[in-house]
Design a protein around this motif. Structure first.
Motif, PDB file in Angstrom:
ATOM      1  N   LEU A  10     -20.953  -8.951   8.674  1.00 20.34           N
ATOM      2  CA  LEU A  10     -20.773  -7.669   9.360  1.00 20.34           C
ATOM      3  C   LEU A  10     -21.937  -6.715   9.117  1.00 20.34           C
ATOM      4  O   LEU A  10     -22.031  -5.676   9.755  1.00 20.34           O
ATOM      5  N   GLY A  11     -22.820  -7.045   8.160  1.00 20.75           N
ATOM      6  CA  GLY A  11     -23.972  -6.198   7.865  1.00 20.75           C
ATOM      7  C   GLY A  11     -23.614  -4.943   7.102  1.00 20.75           C
ATOM      8  O   GLY A  11     -24.239  -3.903   7.291  1.00 20.75           O
ATOM      9  N   ILE A  12     -22.596  -5.054   6.229  1.00 20.65           N
ATOM     10  CA  ILE A  12     -22.188  -3.891   5.436  1.00 20.65           C
ATOM     11  C   ILE A  12     -22.260  -4.219   3.955  1.00 20.65           C
ATOM     12  O   ILE A  12     -22.285  -5.383   3.562  1.00 20.65           O
ATOM     13  N   LEU A  13     -22.279  -3.185   3.154  1.00 16.78           N
ATOM     14  CA  LEU A  13     -22.272  -3.329   1.706  1.00 16.78           C
ATOM     15  C   LEU A  13     -20.826  -3.488   1.254  1.00 16.78           C
ATOM     16  O   LEU A  13     -19.987  -2.623   1.522  1.00 16.78           O
ATOM     17  N   ARG A  46     -21.521   1.137   9.197  1.00 15.40           N
ATOM     18  CA  ARG A  46     -22.666   0.630   9.960  1.00 15.40           C
ATOM     19  C   ARG A  46     -23.598   1.762  10.380  1.00 15.40           C
ATOM     20  O   ARG A  46     -24.812   1.591  10.413  1.00 15.40           O
ATOM     21  N   ALA A  47     -23.045   2.907  10.698  1.00 13.50           N
ATOM     22  CA  ALA A  47     -23.853   4.029  11.180  1.00 13.50           C
ATOM     23  C   ALA A  47     -24.526   4.797  10.049  1.00 13.50           C
ATOM     24  O   ALA A  47     -25.692   5.177  10.163  1.00 13.50           O
ATOM     25  N   GLU A  48     -23.806   5.030   8.962  1.00 13.51           N
ATOM     26  CA  GLU A  48     -24.305   5.918   7.915  1.00 13.51           C
ATOM     27  C   GLU A  48     -24.697   5.215   6.625  1.00 13.51           C
ATOM     28  O   GLU A  48     -25.444   5.769   5.825  1.00 13.51           O
ATOM     29  N   GLY A  49     -24.185   4.024   6.396  1.00 11.01           N
ATOM     30  CA  GLY A  49     -24.483   3.323   5.154  1.00 11.01           C
ATOM     31  C   GLY A  49     -23.544   3.735   4.048  1.00 11.01           C
ATOM     32  O   GLY A  49     -22.543   4.396   4.306  1.00 11.01           O
ATOM     33  N   PRO A  50     -23.821   3.352   2.855  1.00  7.23           N
ATOM     34  CA  PRO A  50     -25.026   2.686   2.365  1.00  7.23           C
ATOM     35  C   PRO A  50     -25.152   1.275   2.937  1.00  7.23           C
ATOM     36  O   PRO A  50     -24.153   0.608   3.168  1.00  7.23           O
ATOM     37  N   HIS A  51     -26.404   0.867   3.148  1.00  5.59           N
ATOM     38  CA  HIS A  51     -26.695  -0.413   3.775  1.00  5.59           C
ATOM     39  C   HIS A  51     -27.156  -1.430   2.736  1.00  5.59           C
ATOM     40  O   HIS A  51     -27.861  -1.086   1.784  1.00  5.59           O
ATOM     41  N   PRO A  52     -26.816  -2.717   2.943  1.00  8.78           N
ATOM     42  CA  PRO A  52     -27.307  -3.765   2.046  1.00  8.78           C
ATOM     43  C   PRO A  52     -28.797  -3.999   2.260  1.00  8.78           C
ATOM     44  O   PRO A  52     -29.369  -3.604   3.280  1.00  8.78           O
ATOM     45  N   ARG A  53     -29.406  -4.657   1.307  1.00  6.59           N
ATOM     46  CA  ARG A  53     -30.852  -4.884   1.305  1.00  6.59           C
ATOM     47  C   ARG A  53     -31.392  -5.459   2.622  1.00  6.59           C
ATOM     48  O   ARG A  53     -32.380  -4.942   3.147  1.00  6.59           O
ATOM     49  N   PRO A  54     -30.795  -6.513   3.203  1.00 11.18           N
ATOM     50  CA  PRO A  54     -31.359  -7.046   4.456  1.00 11.18           C
ATOM     51  C   PRO A  54     -31.355  -6.029   5.596  1.00 11.18           C
ATOM     52  O   PRO A  54     -32.283  -5.999   6.409  1.00 11.18           O
ATOM     53  N   VAL A  55     -30.336  -5.189   5.656  1.00 10.34           N
ATOM     54  CA  VAL A  55     -30.271  -4.170   6.704  1.00 10.34           C
ATOM     55  C   VAL A  55     -31.328  -3.101   6.460  1.00 10.34           C
ATOM     56  O   VAL A  55     -32.016  -2.664   7.388  1.00 10.34           O
ATOM     57  N   VAL A  56     -31.491  -2.684   5.207  1.00  4.72           N
ATOM     58  CA  VAL A  56     -32.520  -1.691   4.865  1.00  4.72           C
ATOM     59  C   VAL A  56     -33.898  -2.235   5.230  1.00  4.72           C
ATOM     60  O   VAL A  56     -34.702  -1.547   5.864  1.00  4.72           O
ATOM     61  N   THR A  73     -34.221  -0.978  -5.245  1.00  3.91           N
ATOM     62  CA  THR A  73     -33.185  -1.918  -5.683  1.00  3.91           C
ATOM     63  C   THR A  73     -31.791  -1.461  -5.301  1.00  3.91           C
ATOM     64  O   THR A  73     -30.869  -2.262  -5.282  1.00  3.91           O
ATOM     65  N   GLU A  74     -31.630  -0.201  -5.010  1.00  6.54           N
ATOM     66  CA  GLU A  74     -30.326   0.344  -4.670  1.00  6.54           C
ATOM     67  C   GLU A  74     -30.165   0.414  -3.147  1.00  6.54           C
ATOM     68  O   GLU A  74     -31.141   0.581  -2.425  1.00  6.54           O
ATOM     69  N   PRO A  75     -28.927   0.311  -2.666  1.00  5.13           N
ATOM     70  CA  PRO A  75     -28.693   0.472  -1.228  1.00  5.13           C
ATOM     71  C   PRO A  75     -29.113   1.868  -0.773  1.00  5.13           C
ATOM     72  O   PRO A  75     -29.036   2.826  -1.530  1.00  5.13           O
ATOM     73  N   LEU A  76     -29.566   1.957   0.466  1.00  4.51           N
ATOM     74  CA  LEU A  76     -29.973   3.243   1.036  1.00  4.51           C
ATOM     75  C   LEU A  76     -29.050   3.616   2.189  1.00  4.51           C
ATOM     76  O   LEU A  76     -28.523   2.753   2.889  1.00  4.51           O
ATOM     77  N   THR A  77     -28.904   4.901   2.395  1.00  2.00           N
ATOM     78  CA  THR A  77     -28.129   5.394   3.531  1.00  2.00           C
ATOM     79  C   THR A  77     -29.049   5.512   4.741  1.00  2.00           C
ATOM     80  O   THR A  77     -30.276   5.457   4.614  1.00  2.00           O
ATOM     81  N   THR A  78     -28.460   5.722   5.886  1.00  2.00           N
ATOM     82  CA  THR A  78     -29.237   5.902   7.107  1.00  2.00           C
ATOM     83  C   THR A  78     -30.142   7.127   6.985  1.00  2.00           C
ATOM     84  O   THR A  78     -31.300   7.091   7.409  1.00  2.00           O
ATOM     85  N   ALA A  79     -29.635   8.188   6.391  1.00  3.16           N
ATOM     86  CA  ALA A  79     -30.437   9.403   6.219  1.00  3.16           C
ATOM     87  C   ALA A  79     -31.652   9.135   5.330  1.00  3.16           C
ATOM     88  O   ALA A  79     -32.754   9.618   5.616  1.00  3.16           O
TER      89      ALA A  79
END
Length: 121
Positions: A10-13, A46-56, A73-79
């Motif tokens: 699903l592309g989510i953390l 999916r829109a705001e995150g936090p996103h997993p490494r492959p999505v980032v 190393t940490e997940p990032l948000t869309t912002a």
């Protein structure tokens, strides 16, 4: 399907998903329903995150290795991703250039192989 596998597809953390999703496996039908009509929590992740490494990495246009080299190393948000894209640090500029060179080389090799295959016919 295990929650970790479903989250990856699903592309989510997984850690950001609701407890009910993390605690229970889901069936193929449930997974397909999540894809077809995502619930609010999934759409928000999916829109705001936090996103997993492959999505980032994909959103930044770099490789997973490039993120590691940069110390991300940490997940990032869309912002956070948008902020990096608006004011790219030196590592991001370098990694995007590296990724572009890799893509160009792959395309060159593929074109050479196609030409060789045509010549062989």
């Amino acid at each position: 399907m295990k929650p970790q596998s479903a989250a990856k597809k699903l592309g989510i953390l997984l850690d950001a998903a609701p407890e009910e999703f993390r605690a229970n496996g889901i069936t193929r039908d449930e997974f397909e329903a999540l894809q077809a009509e995502p619930p609010a929590w999934l759409a928000q992740l999916r829109a705001e995150g936090p996103h997993p490494r492959p999505v980032v990495a994909a959103k930044l246009g770099v490789s997973n290795s490039g993120l590691a080299r940069a110390g991300i190393t940490e997940p990032l948000t869309t912002a956070e991703i948008k902020a990096l894209l608006e004011n790219p640090p030196a590592w991001l500029v370098q990694e995007r250039a590296t990724q572009a060179a890799v893509r160009a080389e792959k395309q060159r090799v593929a074109e050479r192989e196609r030409a060789a295959a045509r010549d062989a016919e």
